[in-house]
Design a protein around this motif. Structure first.
Motif, PDB file in Angstrom:
ATOM      1  N   LEU A 353     -24.322  -0.566  29.094  1.00 31.70           N
ATOM      2  CA  LEU A 353     -25.085   0.530  28.509  1.00 31.70           C
ATOM      3  C   LEU A 353     -26.148  -0.045  27.578  1.00 31.70           C
ATOM      4  O   LEU A 353     -25.834  -0.654  26.561  1.00 31.70           O
ATOM      5  CB  LEU A 353     -24.154   1.465  27.737  1.00 31.70           C
ATOM      6  CG  LEU A 353     -23.165   2.252  28.611  1.00 31.70           C
ATOM      7  CD1 LEU A 353     -21.941   2.645  27.807  1.00 31.70           C
ATOM      8  CD2 LEU A 353     -23.832   3.476  29.203  1.00 31.70           C
ATOM      9  N   TYR A 354     -27.403   0.141  27.960  1.00 29.62           N
ATOM     10  CA  TYR A 354     -28.533  -0.362  27.177  1.00 29.62           C
ATOM     11  C   TYR A 354     -29.182   0.805  26.431  1.00 29.62           C
ATOM     12  O   TYR A 354     -29.824   1.663  27.047  1.00 29.62           O
ATOM     13  CB  TYR A 354     -29.591  -0.985  28.088  1.00 29.62           C
ATOM     14  CG  TYR A 354     -29.275  -2.371  28.590  1.00 29.62           C
ATOM     15  CD1 TYR A 354     -29.811  -3.488  27.958  1.00 29.62           C
ATOM     16  CD2 TYR A 354     -28.479  -2.560  29.706  1.00 29.62           C
ATOM     17  CE1 TYR A 354     -29.549  -4.774  28.427  1.00 29.62           C
ATOM     18  CE2 TYR A 354     -28.209  -3.833  30.183  1.00 29.62           C
ATOM     19  CZ  TYR A 354     -28.750  -4.932  29.539  1.00 29.62           C
ATOM     20  OH  TYR A 354     -28.485  -6.196  30.005  1.00 29.62           O
ATOM     21  N   PRO A 355     -29.040   0.873  25.122  1.00 30.50           N
ATOM     22  CA  PRO A 355     -29.771   1.904  24.379  1.00 30.50           C
ATOM     23  C   PRO A 355     -31.195   1.436  24.114  1.00 30.50           C
ATOM     24  O   PRO A 355     -31.433   0.277  23.771  1.00 30.50           O
ATOM     25  CB  PRO A 355     -28.982   2.027  23.077  1.00 30.50           C
ATOM     26  CG  PRO A 355     -28.406   0.646  22.869  1.00 30.50           C
ATOM     27  CD  PRO A 355     -28.183   0.064  24.243  1.00 30.50           C
ATOM     28  N   ALA A 356     -32.158   2.349  24.287  1.00 25.37           N
ATOM     29  CA  ALA A 356     -33.530   1.990  23.947  1.00 25.37           C
ATOM     30  C   ALA A 356     -33.632   1.699  22.456  1.00 25.37           C
ATOM     31  O   ALA A 356     -34.239   0.720  22.031  1.00 25.37           O
ATOM     32  CB  ALA A 356     -34.477   3.109  24.340  1.00 25.37           C
ATOM     33  N   LYS A 357     -33.001   2.563  21.685  1.00 30.50           N
ATOM     34  CA  LYS A 357     -32.875   2.366  20.238  1.00 30.50           C
ATOM     35  C   LYS A 357     -31.511   2.902  19.830  1.00 30.50           C
ATOM     36  O   LYS A 357     -31.059   3.931  20.352  1.00 30.50           O
ATOM     37  CB  LYS A 357     -33.982   3.115  19.479  1.00 30.50           C
ATOM     38  CG  LYS A 357     -35.355   2.488  19.619  1.00 30.50           C
ATOM     39  CD  LYS A 357     -36.360   3.179  18.713  1.00 30.50           C
ATOM     40  CE  LYS A 357     -37.719   2.481  18.788  1.00 30.50           C
ATOM     41  NZ  LYS A 357     -38.704   3.113  17.884  1.00 30.50           N
ATOM     42  N   SER A 358     -30.858   2.220  18.932  1.00 30.77           N
ATOM     43  CA  SER A 358     -29.539   2.662  18.499  1.00 30.77           C
ATOM     44  C   SER A 358     -29.683   3.825  17.520  1.00 30.77           C
ATOM     45  O   SER A 358     -30.352   3.725  16.497  1.00 30.77           O
ATOM     46  CB  SER A 358     -28.783   1.504  17.837  1.00 30.77           C
ATOM     47  OG  SER A 358     -27.475   1.905  17.481  1.00 30.77           O
ATOM     48  N   ASN A 359     -29.071   4.967  17.865  1.00 23.03           N
ATOM     49  CA  ASN A 359     -29.060   6.125  16.974  1.00 23.03           C
ATOM     50  C   ASN A 359     -27.771   6.901  17.217  1.00 23.03           C
ATOM     51  O   ASN A 359     -26.926   6.505  18.029  1.00 23.03           O
ATOM     52  CB  ASN A 359     -30.296   7.011  17.194  1.00 23.03           C
ATOM     53  CG  ASN A 359     -30.491   7.388  18.653  1.00 23.03           C
ATOM     54  OD1 ASN A 359     -29.528   7.743  19.334  1.00 23.03           O
ATOM     55  ND2 ASN A 359     -31.730   7.300  19.133  1.00 23.03           N
TER      56      ASN A 359
END
Length: 635
Positions: A353-359
């Protein structure tokens, strides 16, 4: 009447003569053609009238170098397809006498690793990249803006420009003819004296230089196709519900575009997402009260710098004059709660799982997936800040980087497939694959419901037999049980091709139609409770559902399609460096490969000179006879 018979006899005689001189070779649609973008042209083409040369069978890169070293005659190379790569292709391209290439498909030659794609797919069109930073004069590997090579096996062969035609020969009888003629030219490891067997190839392309030039000349057409959107429930303009967007790339590419099977690239993820629709439809039928709307989108044109997702992201931007207008409602980027993309997932074992940005939203997605870890499937959260693999969510981030986006894929440091972007990208439909696709689709459906309602859905299930049918259609043969049943159900008389699906998006393709029909069948809802009778199965009574009558029952569905052609073509910015600009060249239909017995150039010149001399002597003789006709034929 006599002139008619004369023309008829002459035509029949010329056809017979042509057949006696030439042996035509059947190559189907397996040929290389030209594509253009904002600054280049790639692919293959011959001269307008075709090119010819002696048939020359070559066996290796070393053989090419040794055989062609002193060769001064134009030639058509005959090469085993398994040794066609960037090395052999470059040697042939550098030789000034190469007039064509016939690749012989040998089923016994197994190819485990061959990727004619870039080492950095989407280079210049990814998030935080700009295509103007690409040094096109540098060697291919040095053109990658970032050092991360997502496709280390890539040899960039599909992005080269060949000044000769390249054809793939798969028919056993045609291969035997070509090889027998080529071998007849050789004696004691060297060419025999003339006459020799030669070949003629023709695949003339009308476009040239780049997209701006060929669009202006009217010699090319934009790539794209259609994106297909599936909503589980209708939505109106007043709806305030956020939308969970599930997306997957559906197209692929290969050196021979009509052989773009892409089963590991996009085939499995497409099948998974279709199964997700079936599972979520079951949840919807048992519980209409979803706190967030769910939309599933199948994207086309992604293999060509994200054309389809660029258009979708562009349409979702309220500042652009190109609103994504779906049935009874329109969408903007502000309606999106999060985007979850299914990337290449053919291994279906360890998924990342690759998040574009962690939020907060992406962490929630990671936690929900992690809760379904088992011995069959493991979900791994990638560290925030890790470079994002080539994927469609780059297009959304380029339009609005605040959208929570997450990619689910089987590649950690690189693309797992060794045959990415090639005709060897195929899979076998077996029980293990069916079982894993079923498991993953049910997990994705449950995670989606959790994101919507905060609780899981134990009844998000899909029959294993249905998964097997979907995989049969998209991995084995389009003339499959599922599509035939759906065609009969919707009274569609379209003939299904008896072949494996090609995922090349191209200018025109039928893939979006197949996806739309299956999505409609999987997502439609029985409206018997809200529609008084079948006669009233229309928009007046179906509450924003699109009505359809199947087996005397009123059903409703929300399946739409939209253009996947790049925004560059809507803006008429054909030299755009922000959006994809890929086009396909137009061409004349009379492509051909044919063999014939040919003499040397010197013999042909000698024959021509003798003919001219014969003509001059006879002309002189006839002239003298005419002058002295009165003496020869006295009155």
């Amino acid at each position: 009447m006599l002139p008619f018979f004369y023309v008829l006899i002459t035509s029949a005689y010329s056809n017979t003569l042509n057949d006696n001189i030439y042996t035509s070779i059947d190559f189907g649609r397996d040929y290389c053609f030209r594509l253009n973008n904002f600054n280049s042209q790639i692919g293959c083409q011959t001269s307008r009238d075709g090119d010819s040369g002696i048939l020359l069978q070559l066996h290796s890169a070393e053989d090419i170098e040794n055989t062609l070293k002193d060769l001064e005659e134009p030639f058509i190379a005959v090469l085993d397809a398994s040794i066609f790569n960037n090395i052999t292709a470059l040697k042939l391209k550098q030789h000034s006498k190469t007039r064509g290439l016939l690749l012989i498909e040998n089923e016994e030659s197994k190819v485990d690793s061959f990727s004619p794609e870039k080492t950095c797919p989407g280079n210049g069109f990814n998030y935080l990249e700009n295509v103007t930073d690409v040094d096109v004069s540098a060697p291919h590997q040095s053109q990658c803006i970032r050092k991360q090579l997502w496709n280390p096996k890539g040899n960039w062969l599909s992005y080269d420009d060949f000044p000769f035609g390249i054809f793939l020969i798969k028919s056993k009888s045609q291969k035997e003819i070509i090889l027998s003629k080529a071998q007849a030219n050789i004696e004691n490891y060297s060419l025999k004296p003339y006459p020799l067997w030669g070949g003629e190839v023709r695949s003339f392309m009308k476009s040239a230089q780049n997209t701006e030039t060929c669009i202006r000349r009217g010699t090319c057409d934009p790539l794209g196709g259609y994106n297909v959107h599936v909503n589980l429930i209708p939505r109106d303009e007043e709806s305030k519900k956020p939308i969970i967007l599930l997306i997957a790339k559906t197209d692929s590419t290969a050196f021979f575009k009509e052989l773009s099977f892409g089963e590991q690239d996009s085939g499995v993820s497409t099948a998974v997402l279709l199964a997700v629709i079936k599972a979520l439809s079951k949840v919807r039928d048992e519980n209409d009260d979803l706190k967030a709307d769910i939309m599933i989108t199948f994207l086309q044109g992604e293999s060509f710098d994200y054309s389809g997702s660029q258009r979708l992201a562009y349409q979702l931007n309220p500042l652009m004059n190109d609103t994504l207008q779906l049935r009874s409602f329109s969408l903007t980027i502000d309606d999106i709660m999060c985007v979850i993309e299914l990337g290449p997932i053919s291994t279906l074992k360890d998924l990342y799982l690759y998040p574009a940005k962690s939020n907060g939203m992406t962490k929630k997605v990671e936690e929900f997936f992690a809760s379904y870890n088992s011995s069959n499937i493991q979900f791994h959260a990638v560290e925030p800040g890790t470079p994002l693999p080539p994927s469609s969510i780059h297009s959304f981030l380029r339009e609005n980087e605040a959208i929570p986006c997450i990619l689910l894929t089987d590649g950690h440091d690189n693309i797992q497939s060794n045959v990415f972007g090639s005709r060897y990208d195929t899979l076998n439909n077996n029980e293990n694959l069916v079982s894993r696709v079923k498991d993953l689709s049910e997990i994705i459906a449950k995670v989606t419901v959790q994101l919507s309602n905060g609780t899981g859905a134990s009844h998000a299930e899909v029959p294993e037999s249905l998964v097997s049918e979907v995989l049969d259609c998209f991995l084995v043969n389009l003339n499959c049980t599922l599509l035939r049943r759906i065609g009969n159900q919707f009274n569609s008389t379209a003939n299904l091709p008896n072949s494996t699906l090609s995922r090349y998006s191209g200018v025109r393709n039928s893939f979006a139609v197949y996806l739309r029909n299956i999505s409609l069948d999987f997502s439609m809802k029985d409206l018997s409770k809200i529609v008084p009778s079948v006669e009233k199965c229309n928009a007046t009574y179906t509450q924003n559902w699109a009505p359809i009558i199947v087996n005397d029952t009123c059903f409703g569905y929300v399946v739409n399609s939209s253009s996947a052609t790049s925004p560059a073509f809507k803006l008429k910015d054909y030299s755009s460096t922000k959006y994809s600009t890929w086009t396909e060249s137009r061409w004349s239909p009379n492509f051909r490969v044919r063999l014939f017995l040919m003499d040397s150039t010197s013999d042909n010149v000698t024959l021509l000179c003798c003919g001219l001399l014969y003509f001059l002597v006879l002309s002189g003789l006839i002239f003298q006879c005419h002058r002295q006709s009165d003496d020869i034929f006295p009155q």
